[in-house]
Design a protein around this motif. Structure first.
Motif, PDB file in Angstrom:
ATOM      1  N   MET A  64       8.598 -11.676  -8.697  1.00 35.37           N
ATOM      2  CA  MET A  64       7.486 -11.860  -9.623  1.00 35.37           C
ATOM      3  C   MET A  64       6.239 -12.376  -8.916  1.00 35.37           C
ATOM      4  O   MET A  64       5.119 -12.090  -9.325  1.00 35.37           O
ATOM      5  CB  MET A  64       7.887 -12.822 -10.747  1.00 35.37           C
ATOM      6  N   ASP A  65       6.415 -13.141  -7.835  1.00 37.94           N
ATOM      7  CA  ASP A  65       5.281 -13.709  -7.105  1.00 37.94           C
ATOM      8  C   ASP A  65       4.650 -12.719  -6.128  1.00 37.94           C
ATOM      9  O   ASP A  65       3.623 -13.023  -5.513  1.00 37.94           O
ATOM     10  CB  ASP A  65       5.720 -14.958  -6.334  1.00 37.94           C
ATOM     11  N   ASP A  66       5.232 -11.552  -5.978  1.00 42.89           N
ATOM     12  CA  ASP A  66       4.666 -10.541  -5.092  1.00 42.89           C
ATOM     13  C   ASP A  66       3.361 -10.018  -5.701  1.00 42.89           C
ATOM     14  O   ASP A  66       3.367  -9.509  -6.825  1.00 42.89           O
ATOM     15  CB  ASP A  66       5.671  -9.392  -4.934  1.00 42.89           C
ATOM     16  N   PRO A  67       2.221 -10.126  -5.006  1.00 45.06           N
ATOM     17  CA  PRO A  67       0.944  -9.640  -5.550  1.00 45.06           C
ATOM     18  C   PRO A  67       0.995  -8.166  -5.956  1.00 45.06           C
ATOM     19  O   PRO A  67       0.271  -7.746  -6.867  1.00 45.06           O
ATOM     20  CB  PRO A  67      -0.039  -9.852  -4.390  1.00 45.06           C
ATOM     21  N   ALA A  68       1.856  -7.389  -5.299  1.00 48.60           N
ATOM     22  CA  ALA A  68       1.953  -5.965  -5.629  1.00 48.60           C
ATOM     23  C   ALA A  68       2.439  -5.754  -7.058  1.00 48.60           C
ATOM     24  O   ALA A  68       2.087  -4.755  -7.697  1.00 48.60           O
ATOM     25  CB  ALA A  68       2.892  -5.261  -4.649  1.00 48.60           C
ATOM     26  N   VAL A  69       3.231  -6.688  -7.575  1.00 49.33           N
ATOM     27  CA  VAL A  69       3.741  -6.562  -8.945  1.00 49.33           C
ATOM     28  C   VAL A  69       2.591  -6.699  -9.942  1.00 49.33           C
ATOM     29  O   VAL A  69       2.468  -5.918 -10.890  1.00 49.33           O
ATOM     30  CB  VAL A  69       4.844  -7.601  -9.225  1.00 49.33           C
ATOM     31  N   GLU A  70       1.727  -7.693  -9.720  1.00 50.79           N
ATOM     32  CA  GLU A  70       0.566  -7.861 -10.603  1.00 50.79           C
ATOM     33  C   GLU A  70      -0.365  -6.656 -10.522  1.00 50.79           C
ATOM     34  O   GLU A  70      -0.918  -6.206 -11.529  1.00 50.79           O
ATOM     35  CB  GLU A  70      -0.185  -9.142 -10.241  1.00 50.79           C
ATOM     36  N   ASP A  71      -0.531  -6.129  -9.319  1.00 51.31           N
ATOM     37  CA  ASP A  71      -1.385  -4.948  -9.144  1.00 51.31           C
ATOM     38  C   ASP A  71      -0.792  -3.752  -9.874  1.00 51.31           C
ATOM     39  O   ASP A  71      -1.521  -2.952 -10.481  1.00 51.31           O
ATOM     40  CB  ASP A  71      -1.558  -4.630  -7.662  1.00 51.31           C
ATOM     41  N   LEU A  72       0.535  -3.610  -9.824  1.00 51.64           N
ATOM     42  CA  LEU A  72       1.196  -2.503 -10.524  1.00 51.64           C
ATOM     43  C   LEU A  72       0.978  -2.604 -12.028  1.00 51.64           C
ATOM     44  O   LEU A  72       0.637  -1.608 -12.686  1.00 51.64           O
ATOM     45  CB  LEU A  72       2.694  -2.495 -10.216  1.00 51.64           C
ATOM     46  N   ILE A  73       1.145  -3.787 -12.582  1.00 51.62           N
ATOM     47  CA  ILE A  73       0.942  -3.980 -14.018  1.00 51.62           C
ATOM     48  C   ILE A  73      -0.499  -3.634 -14.399  1.00 51.62           C
ATOM     49  O   ILE A  73      -0.756  -2.938 -15.386  1.00 51.62           O
ATOM     50  CB  ILE A  73       1.282  -5.430 -14.421  1.00 51.62           C
ATOM     51  N   SER A  74      -1.451  -4.105 -13.595  1.00 53.42           N
ATOM     52  CA  SER A  74      -2.860  -3.801 -13.849  1.00 53.42           C
ATOM     53  C   SER A  74      -3.126  -2.301 -13.783  1.00 53.42           C
ATOM     54  O   SER A  74      -3.836  -1.741 -14.629  1.00 53.42           O
ATOM     55  CB  SER A  74      -3.732  -4.537 -12.824  1.00 53.42           C
ATOM     56  N   ASP A  75      -2.525  -1.642 -12.801  1.00 49.74           N
ATOM     57  CA  ASP A  75      -2.739  -0.202 -12.648  1.00 49.74           C
ATOM     58  C   ASP A  75      -2.111   0.582 -13.804  1.00 49.74           C
ATOM     59  O   ASP A  75      -2.670   1.592 -14.252  1.00 49.74           O
ATOM     60  CB  ASP A  75      -2.166   0.282 -11.316  1.00 49.74           C
ATOM     61  N   ILE A  76      -0.961   0.138 -14.288  1.00 49.35           N
ATOM     62  CA  ILE A  76      -0.343   0.799 -15.436  1.00 49.35           C
ATOM     63  C   ILE A  76      -1.268   0.754 -16.642  1.00 49.35           C
ATOM     64  O   ILE A  76      -1.413   1.725 -17.391  1.00 49.35           O
ATOM     65  CB  ILE A  76       1.022   0.158 -15.770  1.00 49.35           C
ATOM     66  N   LEU A  77      -1.927  -0.376 -16.826  1.00 51.02           N
ATOM     67  CA  LEU A  77      -2.824  -0.548 -17.967  1.00 51.02           C
ATOM     68  C   LEU A  77      -4.121   0.243 -17.818  1.00 51.02           C
ATOM     69  O   LEU A  77      -4.752   0.602 -18.815  1.00 51.02           O
ATOM     70  CB  LEU A  77      -3.150  -2.034 -18.154  1.00 51.02           C
ATOM     71  N   GLN A  78      -4.504   0.540 -16.569  1.00 51.44           N
ATOM     72  CA  GLN A  78      -5.795   1.184 -16.333  1.00 51.44           C
ATOM     73  C   GLN A  78      -5.713   2.705 -16.172  1.00 51.44           C
ATOM     74  O   GLN A  78      -6.702   3.398 -16.402  1.00 51.44           O
ATOM     75  CB  GLN A  78      -6.452   0.589 -15.086  1.00 51.44           C
ATOM     76  N   HIS A  79      -4.568   3.220 -15.763  1.00 51.00           N
ATOM     77  CA  HIS A  79      -4.473   4.647 -15.482  1.00 51.00           C
ATOM     78  C   HIS A  79      -4.069   5.453 -16.721  1.00 51.00           C
ATOM     79  O   HIS A  79      -3.221   5.031 -17.501  1.00 51.00           O
ATOM     80  CB  HIS A  79      -3.460   4.908 -14.364  1.00 51.00           C
ATOM     81  N   GLN A  80      -4.681   6.606 -16.850  1.00 51.87           N
ATOM     82  CA  GLN A  80      -4.366   7.510 -17.947  1.00 51.87           C
ATOM     83  C   GLN A  80      -3.190   8.426 -17.603  1.00 51.87           C
ATOM     84  O   GLN A  80      -2.411   8.815 -18.475  1.00 51.87           O
ATOM     85  CB  GLN A  80      -5.588   8.366 -18.293  1.00 51.87           C
ATOM     86  N   THR A  81      -3.076   8.781 -16.326  1.00 48.64           N
ATOM     87  CA  THR A  81      -2.003   9.680 -15.896  1.00 48.64           C
ATOM     88  C   THR A  81      -1.046   8.926 -14.993  1.00 48.64           C
ATOM     89  O   THR A  81      -1.427   8.468 -13.914  1.00 48.64           O
ATOM     90  CB  THR A  81      -2.571  10.902 -15.141  1.00 48.64           C
ATOM     91  N   ILE A  82       0.200   8.780 -15.437  1.00 48.42           N
ATOM     92  CA  ILE A  82       1.210   8.012 -14.707  1.00 48.42           C
ATOM     93  C   ILE A  82       2.462   8.871 -14.540  1.00 48.42           C
ATOM     94  O   ILE A  82       2.925   9.501 -15.497  1.00 48.42           O
ATOM     95  CB  ILE A  82       1.575   6.707 -15.452  1.00 48.42           C
ATOM     96  N   TYR A  83       2.995   8.873 -13.326  1.00 46.01           N
ATOM     97  CA  TYR A  83       4.239   9.581 -13.042  1.00 46.01           C
ATOM     98  C   TYR A  83       5.296   8.555 -12.635  1.00 46.01           C
ATOM     99  O   TYR A  83       5.007   7.647 -11.847  1.00 46.01           O
ATOM    100  CB  TYR A  83       4.055  10.586 -11.898  1.00 46.01           C
ATOM    101  N   THR A  84       6.497   8.687 -13.156  1.00 45.11           N
ATOM    102  CA  THR A  84       7.606   7.826 -12.739  1.00 45.11           C
ATOM    103  C   THR A  84       8.720   8.726 -12.218  1.00 45.11           C
ATOM    104  O   THR A  84       9.242   9.572 -12.950  1.00 45.11           O
ATOM    105  CB  THR A  84       8.128   6.952 -13.905  1.00 45.11           C
TER     106      THR A  84
END
Length: 206
Positions: A64-84
């Protein structure tokens, strides 16, 4: 009788490299099933399971303390097109995250076919977000894709959720490490724990 081409297509649809890769996977699974396992009582099995869960839970604050996790959450909220995406067991994780995010009006594209995954990655652009689940980190080796697509000026943003820091994943891909080793079935449990946390964090914004 099936042709070699049909067998090859079947293997690649499963996310495997070729028929030899399928044989190796079957042998590995068969070998594991034949390994002698300790005979545990029901109570002992419960304790082993709870012990492993506690180990993962105790480790989770580091994730949870990994900065990449916060960035991922932010990117999920900002991107219109997401692939998993993911292969084999990891594809289940990719689909589960997709379904969880859909509850909050965030729609993702997932595919199990390696051909579809490869084409989507090749055609993805700078406005696209790609989330890859790969316990071993060899997602791109199995996909058999020319990695020059991540060097282009309008390359998509890509995260890989994986285990082990020395798994050979491309350096330009943002990696989120869940642990040092990917051991079945615990890697699947840890990945589920991770996507549940991501879904929880997304839910708090709605």
């Amino acid at each position: 009788n099936l042709s070699k081409a049909a067998i090859s297509r079947f293997c690649k649809d499963l996310g495997l490299i070729d028929y030899i890769d399928l044989q190796m996977l079957i042998r590995a699974r068969h070998s594991k099933s034949r390994e002698e396992k300790p005979v545990l009582s029901l109570d002992e099995q419960k304790q082993v399971y709870l012990s492993r869960l506690k180990q993962m839970t105790d480790h989770f604050p580091i994730i949870m303390d990994d900065p990449a996790v916060e960035d991922l959450i932010s990117d999920i909220l900002q991107h219109q097109t997401i692939y998993t995406f993911g292969h084999l067991q990891a594809s289940h994780i990719a689909y589960t995250l997709r379904n969880s995010l859909a509850v909050y009006g965030i729609f993702c594209y997932s595919a199990q076919s390696w051909v579809e995954q490869r084409e989507k990655l090749k055609n993805a652009g700078k406005d696209d977000l790609v989330i890859i689940f790969s316990a071993s980190g060899d997602f791109f080796k199995r996909l058999d894709i020319n990695m020059s697509f991540i060097e282009k000026a309008d390359a998509p943003k890509i995260y890989m959720v994986t285990f082990g820091r020395d798994n050979g994943a491309p350096s330009k891909i943002r990696k989120i490490y869940l642990g040092d080793t990917a051991e079945d079935p615990w890697s699947n449990v840890q990945m589920n724990m991770f996507i549940n946390y991501i879904s929880y964090r997304i839910s708090m914004t709605y």
